[in-house]
Enzyme design. Structure first.
Site, PDB file in Angstrom:
ATOM      1  CE  LYS A   1       3.534   0.174   3.820  1.00  0.00           C
ATOM      2  NZ  LYS A   1       2.232  -0.309   3.630  1.00  0.00           N
TER       3      LYS A   1
ATOM      4  CD  GLU B   1      -2.539   1.332   2.386  1.00  0.00           C
ATOM      5  OE1 GLU B   1      -2.646   0.513   3.307  1.00  0.00           O
ATOM      6  OE2 GLU B   1      -3.456   2.271   2.423  1.00  0.00           O
TER       7      GLU B   1
ATOM      8  NE  ARG C   1       2.434  -8.104   9.870  1.00  0.00           N
ATOM      9  CZ  ARG C   1       2.549  -7.112   9.091  1.00  0.00           C
ATOM     10  NH1 ARG C   1       3.290  -6.135   9.501  1.00  0.00           N
ATOM     11  NH2 ARG C   1       1.592  -6.921   8.343  1.00  0.00           N
TER      12      ARG C   1
HETATM   13  P1  ATP Z   1       2.682  -1.887   7.632  1.00  0.00           P
HETATM   14  O1  ATP Z   1       1.930  -2.143   8.733  1.00  0.00           O
HETATM   15  O2  ATP Z   1       3.815  -1.547   7.705  1.00  0.00           O
HETATM   16  O3  ATP Z   1       1.843  -0.724   6.724  1.00  0.00           O
HETATM   17  P2  ATP Z   1       1.446  -3.712   5.910  1.00  0.00           P
HETATM   18  O4  ATP Z   1       1.413  -5.078   5.665  1.00  0.00           O
HETATM   19  O5  ATP Z   1       0.246  -3.237   6.179  1.00  0.00           O
HETATM   20  O6  ATP Z   1       2.789  -3.191   6.832  1.00  0.00           O
HETATM   21  P3  ATP Z   1       1.699  -3.448   3.005  1.00  0.00           P
HETATM   22  O7  ATP Z   1       2.151  -2.416   2.155  1.00  0.00           O
HETATM   23  O8  ATP Z   1       0.459  -4.058   2.930  1.00  0.00           O
HETATM   24  O9  ATP Z   1       2.031  -3.286   4.451  1.00  0.00           O
HETATM   25  O10 ATP Z   1       2.682  -4.752   2.697  1.00  0.00           O
HETATM   26  C1  ATP Z   1       2.846  -5.338   1.350  1.00  0.00           C
HETATM   27  C2  ATP Z   1       3.353  -6.917   1.515  1.00  0.00           C
HETATM   28  O11 ATP Z   1       4.636  -6.996   2.659  1.00  0.00           O
HETATM   29  C3  ATP Z   1       2.251  -7.481   2.153  1.00  0.00           C
HETATM   30  O12 ATP Z   1       1.969  -8.735   1.593  1.00  0.00           O
HETATM   31  C4  ATP Z   1       2.523  -7.744   3.718  1.00  0.00           C
HETATM   32  O13 ATP Z   1       1.902  -8.973   4.043  1.00  0.00           O
HETATM   33  C5  ATP Z   1       4.221  -7.689   3.502  1.00  0.00           C
HETATM   34  N1  ATP Z   1       4.683  -7.307   4.672  1.00  0.00           N
HETATM   35  C6  ATP Z   1       4.728  -6.192   5.424  1.00  0.00           C
HETATM   36  N2  ATP Z   1       5.179  -6.081   6.678  1.00  0.00           N
HETATM   37  C7  ATP Z   1       5.836  -7.304   6.868  1.00  0.00           C
HETATM   38  C8  ATP Z   1       6.615  -7.890   7.697  1.00  0.00           C
HETATM   39  N3  ATP Z   1       7.126  -7.259   8.664  1.00  0.00           N
HETATM   40  N4  ATP Z   1       7.184  -9.213   7.603  1.00  0.00           N
HETATM   41  C9  ATP Z   1       7.055  -9.921   6.302  1.00  0.00           C
HETATM   42  N5  ATP Z   1       6.177  -9.267   5.273  1.00  0.00           N
HETATM   43  C10 ATP Z   1       5.713  -8.074   5.555  1.00  0.00           C
HETATM   44 MG    MG Z   2      -1.072  -1.867   5.363  1.00  0.00          MG
END
Ligand code: ATP
Ligand code: MG
Length: 561
Positions: free
Chosen positions: A272, A35, A262
């Site tokens: 983020k 995102e 994760r």
């Molecule tokens: P954040 O909470 O940092 O915004 P998110 O999961 O909402 O993380 P996205 O932009 O949706 O962020 O993530 C893109 C991809 O990266 C998704 O498939 C997510 O599952 C993966 N991802 C995000 N954070 C991690 C992590 N700490 N470890 C492994 N994969 C991750």
């Molecule tokens: Mg997210």
């Protein structure tokens, strides 16, 4: 189990199983779906390496898909940064996609769901809907709007799309089961009204699809075979499948959602939203502050793509969430920088050293090998003269036998230079040592082939010639948080654990060969650590970031405590 399947991670095993059950290798397709609401962090690196790694392993396309369904939080700046970071990590996407490209298709499908009696417009407040949700053990309550006629739903939904209603007045919900044991199946919201301009579709839309409605359908549109996400989406899988059931046709590939753990890194936060808080409250200087666990922060700090990929490879893909110690990441960058960086000399905490028997006004340029690890890095010349800087910590008036540095009456070798002997020292009125006087053995020059040059002494010190040294700003970084998992405390906010000493800025003195170093260039400052030139550097002021020390001093401090 065969030898090769033993080394496969569990996601690869799932794919191998699908291949043996009739999937064709040509069907494989993956995506990395960030995102664009912030910069990528080290957790994302795991997902990037997993998805793009599978692409390489199976020679399958991998899309970069921006999951851009919330205009309130998403920006073009983040899209650009994400593309730069994925590229820098060394990966190439097949096509660049946006969930927003599918808004029309998603809308059309939603209309079809309404016609099929599988979606309805709910006109309650979010509080009313929340009160009807039930609990994991008690069923929810049907909305009074659940049985609206198809015509009424179609007309309301069209009105929502046409901007006739205020935010919060209506939502579109899937009609599934308010008694499902999976709370996510209790008539989840598919669309909400948001009168906000989107970074790509501008004001074309004022209703935006929710994550669950968007993600699986986007996977289907792109014909992604394996949609890999993190474990918190496990309960969403049922909904992912329900939504797919409504739109898939039998002649097309049906995507599968599979989940992996994760990755969390110690002494920082990988979210983020939380990282954005650090930026907004000026705890750090932007998303690429070298203390940030963002890819851009690590890059600016001096990390290499290889070191990050090796780290991700080492921790692997897991089925359970856990905390990875940041020293493992540091181990990997140290290991890679050791192989590729030229060695240079810089003194960070200077003490003046005068060689009393070295002729006044004389200087000579000594040959210095750039790296014992890599001959191809060649050599350079470093200037030597009567007055030098050494590190304060490298001299003591008296010390026991284990102190292999300089002490009165003792000898050390100056790296690439001569053997010196400390004869006396001068102190200021506070009693601090401000100068050391030494003599040198002119026959002991490194590499000169004389018996004296081969004579072994216990210690070797780095140094710079005062007359030739270049003053540089050196930024020393430490952990951003004092707690190893700052965002897991029930009674405290992660911001309570900010390390007040995470950045120390000092003036160091480096050998003149560094004058022409360019932004991003990496070096080993001998006996100290790895440093790289920061983007704040200019032709009249060098700025270095300490990437990492030579040894894991943090682990040692922890052991002592
Ligand atoms: P954040 O909470 O940092 O915004 P998110 O999961 O909402 O993380 P996205 O932009 O949706 O962020 O993530 C893109 C991809 O990266 C998704 O498939 C997510 O599952 C993966 N991802 C995000 N954070 C991690 C992590 N700490 N470890 C492994 N994969 C991750
Ligand atoms: Mg997210």
């Amino acid at each position: 189990m065969s030898e090769t399947s033993k080394s496969l991670n569990f996601i690869e095993q799932i794919i191998e199983e699908d291949l043996s059950n009739g999937y064709s290798k040509n069907d494989l397709r993956f995506r990395f779906p960030p995102e664009p609401n912030g910069y990528l962090h080290i957790g994302h690196a795991s997902s990037i390496c997993l998805n793009f790694g599978l692409g390489l392993r199976y020679d399958a396309p991998v899309n970069l898909r921006f999951d851009d369904t919330n205009p309130a939080k998403e920006e073009q700046e983040f899209v650009d940064a994400i593309k730069q970071d994925v590229t820098w990590l060394g990966f190439k996407w097949d096509t660049e996609r946006y969930a927003s490209d599918y808004f029309q298709q998603l809308y059309d499908w939603a209309v079809q769901l309404i016609k099929d009696g599988k979606a309805y417009v709910d006109s309650q407040t979010s509080e009313e809907m929340a009160a009807q949700k039930g609990t994991p053990t008690e069923p929810g309550v049907d909305s009074p709007f659940r049985n609206r006629s198809v015509e009424e739903n179609l007309s309301l939904f069209e009105g929502m799309k046409n901007g006739e209603y205020k935010e919060g007045t209506h939502v579109l919900r899937a009609k599934i089961d308010m008694a499902s044991t999976n709370m996510l199946m209790r008539d989840p919201i598919m669309y909400r009204i948001l009168h906000k301009a989107h970074h790509r579709t501008n004001t074309d839309w004022c209703i935006y699809p929710m994550y669950d409605w968007t993600h699986g359908e986007s996977d289907y549109i792109e014909q992604v075979s394996h949609s890999l996400c993190t474990l918190e989406f496990l309960p969403h899988r049922e909904l992912y499948d329900w939504f797919l059931d409504q739109v898939t046709s039998p002649d097309k590939l049906r995507p599968k959602q599979r989940e992996f753990a994760r990755r969390n890194l110690s002494h920082t936060v990988v979210s983020k939203r939380k990282l954005a808080q650090l930026v907004e409250q000026n705890i750090v200087n932007g998303w690429d502050d070298p203390r940030m666990p963002t890819i851009s922060g690590l890059r600016r700090r001096g990390y290499t793509p290889e070191s990050i990929r090796n780290f991700v490879d080492t921790i692997g893909i897991a089925k359970r969430d856990n905390l990875i110690d940041v020293s493992l990441l540091e181990f990997h960058v140290r290991e890679h920088l050791n192989k590729i960086t030229p060695r240079v000399m810089g003194v960070l905490d200077p003490l003046k050293l005068v060689i009393t028997n070295y002729p006044e006004g004389q200087e000579e340029w000594l040959e210095a090998e750039n790296s014992p690890e890599d001959e191809s890095l060649g050599s350079r010349q470093v200037p030597f003269s009567k007055e030098l800087y050494i590190e304060k910590a490298d001299f003591k008036e008296e010390a026991n036998k284990k102190f292999f540095r300089l002490k009165l009456g003792g000898e050390v070798r100056l790296k690439n230079g001569y053997i010196i002997k400390a004869e006396s020292c001068t102190k200021n009125t506070e009693g601090d040592i401000v100068e050391v006087q030494c003599t040198y053995d002119p026959k002991s020059k490194s590499g000169s082939g004389t018996p004296e040059s081969l004579r072994r002494v216990k210690g070797t010190l780095h140094w710079v010639s005062i007359k030739h040294a270049v003053a540089a700003e050196v930024r020393l970084y430490d952990r951003l948080f004092t707690d190893e998992s700052p965002d897991t405390h029930k009674d405290k906010d992660f911001m309570d654990f900010i390390n007040p000493d995470s950045l120390k800025t000092i003036t160091g003195y480096v050998e003149p060969s560094l004058k022409s170093a360019s932004v991003g260039e990496r070096f080993q400052f001998q006996r100290i650590g790895y440093f790289c030139v920061d983007k704040d550097s200019s032709s009249d002021k060098l700025v270095f970031n300490r990437t990492v020390g030579l040894r894991d001093s943090w682990a040692k401090i922890q052991q002592k405590n």
